[in-house]
Design a protein around this motif. Structure first.
Motif, short mmCIF file in Angstrom:
data_model
loop_
_atom_site.label_atom_id
_atom_site.label_comp_id
_atom_site.label_asym_id
_atom_site.label_seq_id
_atom_site.Cartn_x
_atom_site.Cartn_y
_atom_site.Cartn_z
N ALA A 111 1.31 2.88 19.76
CA ALA A 111 0.58 2.04 18.83
C ALA A 111 1.31 2.32 17.47
O ALA A 111 1.63 4.02 17.36
CB ALA A 111 -0.51 2.49 19.77
N TYR A 112 1.75 1.20 17.27
CA TYR A 112 1.18 1.09 15.61
C TYR A 112 0.25 0.74 15.35
O TYR A 112 -0.35 0.36 15.03
CB TYR A 112 2.98 0.28 15.35
CG TYR A 112 3.70 0.56 15.54
CD1 TYR A 112 5.34 1.80 15.35
CD2 TYR A 112 4.53 0.12 17.12
CE1 TYR A 112 6.23 2.19 16.32
CE2 TYR A 112 5.71 0.58 17.75
CZ TYR A 112 6.20 1.78 17.26
OH TYR A 112 7.51 1.44 17.95
N ASP A 113 -0.32 1.77 13.71
CA ASP A 113 -1.32 1.02 12.39
C ASP A 113 -0.39 0.67 11.19
O ASP A 113 0.19 1.42 10.21
CB ASP A 113 -1.85 2.23 12.01
CG ASP A 113 -2.33 3.68 13.38
OD1 ASP A 113 -2.58 2.61 14.53
OD2 ASP A 113 -2.87 4.58 13.73
N VAL A 114 -0.65 -0.33 11.04
CA VAL A 114 -0.41 -1.30 10.06
C VAL A 114 -1.23 -1.27 9.24
O VAL A 114 -2.67 -2.12 9.67
CB VAL A 114 0.14 -2.99 10.01
CG1 VAL A 114 0.84 -3.47 8.91
CG2 VAL A 114 1.59 -2.09 11.16
N VAL A 115 -1.31 -0.91 8.06
CA VAL A 115 -1.95 -1.29 7.22
C VAL A 115 -2.59 -2.15 6.15
O VAL A 115 -1.27 -1.92 5.01
CB VAL A 115 -3.22 0.27 6.48
CG1 VAL A 115 -4.38 0.35 5.39
CG2 VAL A 115 -2.78 1.47 7.69
N ILE A 116 -3.21 -3.37 5.76
CA ILE A 116 -3.47 -3.45 4.48
C ILE A 116 -4.63 -3.75 3.74
O ILE A 116 -5.68 -3.05 4.08
CB ILE A 116 -3.34 -5.37 5.09
CG1 ILE A 116 -3.90 -5.53 6.35
CG2 ILE A 116 -1.65 -5.64 5.64
CD1 ILE A 116 -4.57 -7.02 6.70
N HIS A 117 -4.96 -4.75 2.53
CA HIS A 117 -5.88 -4.13 2.26
C HIS A 117 -7.03 -5.58 2.11
O HIS A 117 -6.72 -6.70 2.91
CB HIS A 117 -5.72 -5.72 0.50
CG HIS A 117 -6.52 -5.16 -0.30
ND1 HIS A 117 -7.81 -5.93 -0.63
CD2 HIS A 117 -7.27 -3.89 -1.47
CE1 HIS A 117 -8.96 -5.83 -1.99
NE2 HIS A 117 -8.67 -4.57 -2.12
N PRO A 118 -8.29 -5.04 2.35
CA PRO A 118 -9.47 -5.32 3.01
C PRO A 118 -9.37 -7.36 2.94
O PRO A 118 -9.79 -8.40 3.62
CB PRO A 118 -10.53 -5.14 2.85
CG PRO A 118 -10.06 -4.09 2.40
CD PRO A 118 -9.00 -4.19 1.51
#
Length: 301
Positions: A111-118
């Protein structure tokens, strides 16, 4: 999901990945590079596969301290994708380290976590165009960062917002442009006047030069040609470099430092203008072995 023409999609991603603002989600908190801690919140999860058939889950997450992208409409995005110079839209994101998980059938997976602005996450929820664009950029980013090949046959999971335990990420706050490997086409043509070549700011001993690597040939041009530039373009010749993943480039307010993993090349130069660090981008042409840096310049005060 929306299924764009394969050739069109590949061309668009080659143009736009460079501007996606990918950040290092695995920055070392013990080093001297400034960083901020991102705590992901679950959003949605997509499933794909590596070329060996191994399952891969992409956790698309949200965090308020990831930079917010410019607000544009679907129509604006589509126009940008069709333009010859689609470098007006970036999606800042943080790609975390892979973590081993177990899927519902008891098999191992990654699994990879990719984070962006809400704000952009909300935009994707209501727009297939934005969602398809984002997932295409994300796949390219994962492949580039981890030297893997992922299937474009994505499945969005309906009943799971994430797989595994989401990982905190330490994200660099100092500019470090993503280097994307490109094909034949360069971004800039000939004919722009050369800005003076800058020397290494401090003379190095022969031992230091040998340890760091040789100084590559390069040139820096400005656009527009006269007056205060809007941006600089640095073209650095790296004939012995085969892959972008072996390069490291740091951009300061008025400085560029380039290093290679094998210590083949080393470049440390100061520039005659102040840069907009967060908007600096880079591309590496695998055929010509030229690294191109596009460096927006701060307005004249």
């Amino acid at each position: 999901m929306l299924e764009p023409d394969a050739d069109e999609a590949e061309a668009l991603m080659k143009k736009l990945l460079l501007q996606s603002g990918l950040q290092d989600g695995g920055a070392d908190p013990n080093n001297k590079v400034p960083f901020t801690t991102v705590v992901p919140r679950p959003g949605f999860c997509a499933k794909t596969k590596k070329e060996n058939g191994e399952k891969v889950f992409i956790n698309v997450c949200q965090a308020d301290n990831v930079p917010q992208p410019k607000d544009i409409t679907e129509e604006d995005l589509l126009k940008l994708l069709e333009s010859e110079d689609p470098f007006g839209f970036r999606i800042p994101m943080s790609i975390g380290e892979p973590h081993a998980e177990i899927d519902k059938s008891g098999q191992g997976c990654t699994a990879y976590d990719v984070v962006i602005h809400p704000s952009f996450f909300e935009k994707m929820k209501d727009s297939e165009v934005f969602r398809t664009f984002f997932m295409s950029v994300t796949l390219e980013g994962l492949e580039e960062k981890y030297s893997i090949t992922l299937s474009r046959d994505l499945v969005l999971l309906k009943n799971r917002r994430s797989v595994g335990r989401l990982q905190e990420q330490n994200v660099r706050t100092q500019s470090k442009p993503v280097i994307m490997e490109m094909g034949d086409q360069g971004m800039y043509g000939p004919g722009k006047p050369l800005i003076q070549e800058m020397d290494t700011p401090k003379p190095l001993s022969q031992e230091e030069l040998k340890a760091r690597g040789q100084k590559p040939e390069f040139q820096i041009v400005q656009e527009p040609a006269e007056g205060h530039p809007e941006f600089l373009v640095a073209e650095i010749s790296l004939p012995h470099v085969k892959m972008a993943s072996t390069l490291s480039v740091d951009v300061g307010e008025d400085r560029i430092i380039l290093e290679t993993r094998s210590n083949k090349y080393y470049l440390d130069i100061f520039l005659p203008y102040l840069l907009i660090q967060e908007d600096c981008v880079a591309q590496f042409n695998r055929k010509t072995r030229i690294l191109t840096l596009t460096l927006p310049v701060q307005p004249e005060s």
